[in-house]
Design a protein around this motif. Structure first.
Motif, short mmCIF file in Angstrom:
data_model
loop_
_atom_site.label_atom_id
_atom_site.label_comp_id
_atom_site.label_asym_id
_atom_site.label_seq_id
_atom_site.Cartn_x
_atom_site.Cartn_y
_atom_site.Cartn_z
N MET A 83 -83.28 -112.65 57.89
CA MET A 83 -82.06 -112.07 57.32
C MET A 83 -82.32 -110.61 56.99
N CYS A 84 -81.50 -109.75 57.55
CA CYS A 84 -81.77 -108.33 57.43
C CYS A 84 -80.71 -107.61 56.62
N GLU A 85 -79.95 -108.32 55.86
CA GLU A 85 -78.97 -107.65 55.04
C GLU A 85 -79.70 -106.89 53.93
N GLN A 86 -78.96 -105.98 53.35
CA GLN A 86 -79.53 -105.11 52.33
C GLN A 86 -78.77 -105.26 51.02
N ASN A 87 -79.44 -104.88 49.94
CA ASN A 87 -78.78 -104.84 48.65
C ASN A 87 -78.36 -103.40 48.35
N VAL A 88 -77.14 -103.23 47.88
CA VAL A 88 -76.61 -101.90 47.61
C VAL A 88 -76.53 -101.70 46.10
N TYR A 89 -77.05 -100.57 45.67
CA TYR A 89 -77.06 -100.20 44.25
C TYR A 89 -76.30 -98.90 44.05
N LEU A 90 -75.75 -98.73 42.86
CA LEU A 90 -75.08 -97.47 42.51
C LEU A 90 -75.76 -96.91 41.27
N LEU A 91 -76.26 -95.69 41.42
CA LEU A 91 -76.86 -94.99 40.27
C LEU A 91 -75.75 -94.33 39.48
N GLN A 92 -75.60 -94.76 38.25
CA GLN A 92 -74.48 -94.32 37.42
C GLN A 92 -74.94 -94.32 35.98
N ASN A 93 -74.66 -93.23 35.27
CA ASN A 93 -75.09 -93.12 33.88
C ASN A 93 -76.59 -93.38 33.72
N GLY A 94 -77.35 -92.89 34.70
CA GLY A 94 -78.80 -92.99 34.61
C GLY A 94 -79.37 -94.35 34.94
N ARG A 95 -78.51 -95.30 35.30
CA ARG A 95 -78.99 -96.64 35.60
C ARG A 95 -78.54 -97.07 36.99
N GLU A 96 -79.39 -97.84 37.65
CA GLU A 96 -79.02 -98.41 38.93
C GLU A 96 -78.37 -99.77 38.70
N GLU A 97 -77.15 -99.89 39.17
CA GLU A 97 -76.45 -101.17 39.05
C GLU A 97 -76.33 -101.78 40.43
N LEU A 98 -76.58 -103.06 40.51
CA LEU A 98 -76.43 -103.77 41.77
C LEU A 98 -74.94 -103.89 42.09
N VAL A 99 -74.54 -103.36 43.23
CA VAL A 99 -73.13 -103.42 43.64
C VAL A 99 -72.89 -104.69 44.45
N MET A 100 -73.77 -104.96 45.39
CA MET A 100 -73.58 -106.13 46.25
C MET A 100 -74.90 -106.50 46.90
N GLU A 101 -75.14 -107.79 46.98
CA GLU A 101 -76.27 -108.30 47.75
C GLU A 101 -75.78 -108.68 49.14
N ALA A 102 -76.70 -108.81 50.06
CA ALA A 102 -76.38 -109.32 51.40
C ALA A 102 -75.28 -108.50 52.06
N VAL A 103 -75.49 -107.18 52.08
CA VAL A 103 -74.52 -106.27 52.70
C VAL A 103 -74.76 -106.20 54.20
N ASP A 104 -73.69 -106.25 54.94
CA ASP A 104 -73.77 -106.10 56.40
C ASP A 104 -73.31 -104.71 56.82
N VAL A 105 -72.07 -104.35 56.46
CA VAL A 105 -71.45 -103.13 56.98
C VAL A 105 -71.23 -102.11 55.87
N ILE A 106 -71.48 -100.84 56.17
CA ILE A 106 -71.11 -99.73 55.29
C ILE A 106 -70.40 -98.70 56.14
N ASP A 107 -69.20 -98.33 55.73
CA ASP A 107 -68.40 -97.34 56.45
C ASP A 107 -67.91 -96.29 55.48
N PRO A 108 -67.75 -95.05 55.94
CA PRO A 108 -67.15 -94.03 55.07
C PRO A 108 -65.73 -94.43 54.70
N GLU A 109 -65.32 -94.07 53.51
CA GLU A 109 -63.97 -94.38 53.01
C GLU A 109 -63.48 -93.15 52.26
N GLY A 110 -62.62 -92.39 52.90
CA GLY A 110 -62.14 -91.16 52.28
C GLY A 110 -63.23 -90.11 52.26
#
Lengths: 69, 69
Positions: free
Chosen positions: B1-28
């Motif tokens: 399984m090659c999915e990735q976990n996506v984190y967002l660095l916000q207010n000095g902390r990394e928060e897990l946004v989603m596990e098992a991510v397949d696709v990432i596309d630009p949005e706006g």
């Protein structure tokens, strides 16, 4: 093995930049440093266009390349 | 399984946004659409900060978050 292949869309064609990519980091304002699992590095100028991790595809779009709507 | 976990660095902390991510596309202009392997979707506002695919980590940085040099 979960490394990805990185492609650059340029002049209407997708060119393979590197296979077995481990790390991608921003590099300057409009670029990314791509690092392979063996430590080989390349700099891409452009922006992220599409990632499909299950398909092992990360596609960047060169600066100035038109969007196909 | 090659999915990735996506984190967002916000207010000095990394928060897990989603596990098992397949696709990432630009949005706006300053965002990305993150799609999991089961089709769940989230929109992130920010920019790519670091990807380490062997470690299954993709980190975005929220708009306005300071760079740690």
């Amino acid at each position: 093995m979960c490394e990805q292949n990185v492609y650059l869309l340029q002049n209407g064609r997708e060119e393979l930049v590197m296979e077995a990519v481990d790390v991608i980091d921003p590099e300057g304002e409009n670029g990314y440093r791509v690092v392979g699992i063996f430590g080989d590095q390349k700099i891409i100028r452009g922006r992220l266009r599409h990632m499909s991790l299950v398909e092992h595809r990360i596609v960047f779009q060169a600066e100035g390349e038109e969007d196909c709507a």
